[in-house]
Design a protein around this motif. Structure first.
Motif: not given
Length: 857
Positions: A123-124, A128-134, A294-304
């Protein structure tokens, strides 16, 4: 910022293993992004990310083996073809896989708490590297589907594999928009915000297949880096093509794409700062989940991502105008200001894999999204509520005096004002939306306006409703323009097309729009919301855009009277700065007056001090806000219908309102058909409150009473006693044979509350005397019940003798009470005269009795 207790307690313990895993990954990585699918360039093999492969195996083991017996299992209606081997011990995500197959979805939802309990190091690493391991997570998911459901792993009538997606939810930390910096790029995180704009759903080229235009070689699995990305070089060593490529659409992978613009929540904006915005990219099953408001919660990753607005035309240099200016031959370099400043070509965006409403995490219930749902059957109700919640709702439904108890539980921090709380409660329940055979929509939302003196908790009512309902918007009339309330047309920086920016009424669609300081709005801004209040639509014809947008919202407005204080000598329309069309669109008007009353002031002061001293302990409502929300959500699914008896009562009450309006003589509030529709909506809301499928006559009577107490009573605040006194004097002159002459006298008027107080006092005395006479022996007296008029007047003057200081006060009070008696006898019909009027009017002293059908106010 709330932190998950499991994360907080175990993260330090696993930091050493996490660092070792990251060090191992750095030794195997040749460069950033090489773990993603790409072509083999020049015969060089692609580098293998050993850490990613280990993570893929561990995640596949998690999907195969994780069990959680405390969570919901698939029901029989969701599993249309349940396999024979399915038992209650089936792993959790295998059950979800069957649900995915039956529903036709391609997204697997993974609870982060499950992942953390199974393997905290895994999980950790993902965090820490979600975009890499997705990509490795999706590869593990595809292997999981292939092993358990091979037929679903490939597209029907084709050999191509399906694309499956991972959506992780349940993170314990919710970040604010101001906390998103470049240090968090690529990490798994959750953010919250209010949606202000959404784009249309478009196809996005996710993985492209290209053909070299020179050697006709095929290059597959070219991932798009948030823009149209071609292969860097042809894999054919004899070609070396770098620019001339042709896309093969039928072999490429396209996904649904939508851009959502979110804004900081109002509670998260620091003092003196402007709210910040961020673009969120959603794909596949997540599109069309978030709507404006809508007031929403988004789960994901920050990208450039590349900043398209700054890139300009393809091939143009990113430089300021100062650098491009032509300089003379002899000028040379004149300084840094003349060199120009290179602009930024990238910006931060958020790539979301999960979208969910924010009220889910706060325990609130959105009561208005299910207005079009019918939950008549037990199965449909169980799909929305749990068994414990249904039991609680049925217990509330059978509670004695539910109407008054729900009113008492509304806004417990505000003392009194039960009528206003009743109107707000019925506004939350709402009426039934209807569509005529001609296709005309009849609104069911109830609009309420609160008019009152300063310091009477008007804004507190608005704040309570905004906090009670998740989908609600608070705005101020003076600080809002017509475009800010309805909608505005703006030009998109990236595409150059004109788009519609939602205003407050659009953001509150299927909710409540609270407008404070409604009387301070400009006249043209009030006109802009005419259509939204009655038709519940917003029509726009600007910049080539012709659209009709939905604004299905209830409006709760608060206004101050002209001059700051409500003047009883004037009518309601003369006290507030509103036009007649706006006033007719409000279903209920409540006037709150700041009156000096010793007992009421003491109770209010004690309540306020208890709230400041004890806070929540001072408030003890019978039902909590969550219980009221669940009950309203349950009741709004009921569509009550009018009965014949209720229809007859509605017609009679409307006829009485119209007659009183005409007989009032220049009344300031004109009764129209809109007030009849208001009574229908209020009756339906009361029926919903009692969970009744029929609108009964008793509900109509209560709706008419509420409408009368909110509007008619204001119009009768000042009682004109001159008419009754003149009529009595004219009758006396006619009996004596004298000519009728107009006598000059001061105008005699009385406040409505004083008139009610005096009349109740007189009625109480007469009924007391009648009760005493009835208890006596009938043979001992032959006098009828009641009192003579002169005796009643003398009794009343004796009751108020301490309030009179001069002889002039005595004559004024006697004239006042005499006019009240004449009005009660000749106009209101409350008292009845017994006796025959003789020719000598001066000696006529009738006996007064109370009408047997009269009920005191």
């Amino acid at each position: 910022m709330a932190i998950c207790p499991i994360l907080k307690s175990n993260f330090n313990r696993n930091s050493r293993a996490f660092v070792m895993m990251m060090a191992d990954s750095q030794n195997t990585m040749v460069g950033p992004g090489l773990h993603r699918p790409s072509a083999i360039l020049g015969g060089v093999e692609r580098a293998v990310d050993e850490t990613g492969e280990k993570l893929r195996e561990e995640f596949l083991s998690f999907l195969e083996n994780y069990r959680d017996n405390g969570l919901r299992r698939p029901t029989s209606d969701t599993l249309t073809s349940e396999p024979p081997s399915m038992t209650s011990d089936l792993p959790f995500y295998k059950q979800q896989l069957w649900e995915m197959r039956n529903e036709g979805t391609l997204t697997l939802y993974v609870d982060y708490n499950h992942l953390f309990r199974y393997n905290d190091v895994l999980a950790n690493a993902i965090t820490a590297n979600f975009y890499r391991f997705e990509p490795f997570l999706r590869t593990a998911l595809h292997s999981f589907v292939t092993a358990n459901m091979p037929s679903y792993a490939r597209i029907s009538n084709s050999n191509q594999p399906r694309e499956f997606w991972i959506s992780i939810y349940g993170l314990g930390v919710i970040h604010r928009l101001r906390e998103l910096t470049t240090q968090k790029v690529g990490q798994l995180m959750s953010i919250s915000g209010t949606v202000t704009r959404t784009s249309e759903v478009r196809p996005e080229l996710y993985v492209g297949v290209f053909r070299c235009a020179e050697c006709m070689s095929i290059v597959r699995n070219v991932e798009q880096q948030f823009k149209y990305t071609e292969p860097s070089i042809c894999p054919n060593s004899y070609c070396q093509n770098r620019r001339n490529w042709t896309l093969i659409p039928e072999q490429s992978t396209f996904v649904n794409w939508q851009r959502v613009r979110i804004q900081e929540n109002a509670t998260e904006i620091p003092p003196g700062s402007m709210p910040r915005c961020l673009d969120v990219v959603v794909r596949n099953d997540m599109v069309e989940r978030a709507k404006a408001g809508d007031k929403c919660i988004f789960v994901g990753t920050l990208v450039v991502v590349p900043d398209v607005a700054q890139l300009g035309l393809p091939g143009s240099k990113l430089e300021s105008n100062a650098e491009g200016r032509s300089r003379g031959a002899g000028e040379g370099v004149s300084g840094l200001r003349q060199l120009g400043v290179r602009e930024l070509a990238y910006k931060l965006s958020f790539l979301a894999s999960m979208v969910q409403p924010s009220h889910v995490n706060h325990g609130a219930v959105n009561i208005r999204n299910d207005d079009d749902m019918d939950c008549d059957t037990a199965e449909q109700q169980e799909a929305i509520f749990s068994a414990a919640e249904l039991e609680e709702i049925h217990r509330m439904r059978n509670t004695p005096q539910l109407y008054s108890r729900l009113v008492g539980s509304m806004a417990p921090s505000i003392y009194g004002h039960s009528e206003v709380k009743t109107g707000i409660l019925l506004m939350l329940f709402g009426g039934v939306h209807k569509v005529t055979p001609e296709g005309i929509n009849l609104r069911g939302d109830i609009n309420v306006c609160i008019v009152g003196d300063p310091g009477t908790a008007k804004s507190q009512f608005l704040r309570y409703v905004v906090g009670f309902l998740p989908r609600s918007v608070y705005t101020s009339g003076k600080a809002s323009s017509a475009a800010g309330l309805t909608a505005s047309v703006l030009k998109d920086d990236e595409t150059g097309d004109f788009t519609i920016e939602a205003g407050a009424l659009m953001l509150a669609d299927n909710g409540i729009c609270a407008i404070d300081e409604f009387d301070k709005m400009d006249l043209r801004d009030q006109v802009a919301i005419h259509e939204a209040m009655e038709q519940q639509t917003i029509s726009i014809a600007k910049a080539g855009i012709q659209a009709t947008l939905n604004a299905r919202t209830s409006i709760l407005a608060a206004a101050n009277p002209i001059g700051g204080r409500y003047d009883r000598r004037r009518t309601l329309r003369q006290n507030i700065a509103m036009t007649a069309p706006i006033m007719s669109r409000f279903d209920l008007f409540f006037v709150i007056l700041d009156e000096c009353d010793e007992q009421a002031d003491y109770s209010i002061a004690r309540h306020i001090l208890n709230v400041h001293r004890l806070q929540d302990d001072a408030l003890a409502p019978e039902f909590s806000p969550e219980q009221i929300q669940r009950y309203i959500k349950y009741a709004r699914a009921i569509k009550p219908r009018l009965t014949e008896e209720a229809s007859a009562v509605l017609v009679e009450r409307y006829r009485q309102l119209r007659q009183n309006d005409v007989s009032g003589g220049g009344a300031s509030y004109r009764m129209t058909v809109r007030q009849l529709e208001s009574m229908i909506r209020l009756s339906e809301a009361i029926a919903r409150l009692h969970s009744d499928s029929e609108v009964k006559a008793i509900y109509v009577r209560e709706a008419a009473r509420l409408l009368k107490s909110s509007i008619i009573r204001v119009e009768t605040d000042n009682i004109d006693l001159d008419a009754a006194e003149k009529e009595w004097q004219q009758a006396a002159n006619q009996m004596e044979g004298n000519p009728i002459t107009e006598t000059a006298s001061t105008k005699l008027s009385l406040r409505y509350e004083d008139y009610v107080r005096i009349s109740n006092l007189l009625v109480y005395q007469l009924r007391r005397i009648e009760a005493i006479i009835d208890t006596q022996d009938e043979e001992s007296t032959n006098e009828p019940g009641g009192m003579k008029k002169s005796s009643l007047l003398e009794w009343y003057m004796g009751q108020i003798e301490d309030e009179m200081q001069t002889e002039e006060d005595f004559h004024h009070r006697r004239r006042e009470v005499s006019a009240v008696v004449e009005r009660l006898v000749h106009k209101d019909g409350v008292l009845i005269e017994l006796g025959v009027r003789s020719e000598d009017v001066a000696e006529f002293d009738p006996i007064l009795v109370v009408h047997p059908n009269y009920v005191p106010l």
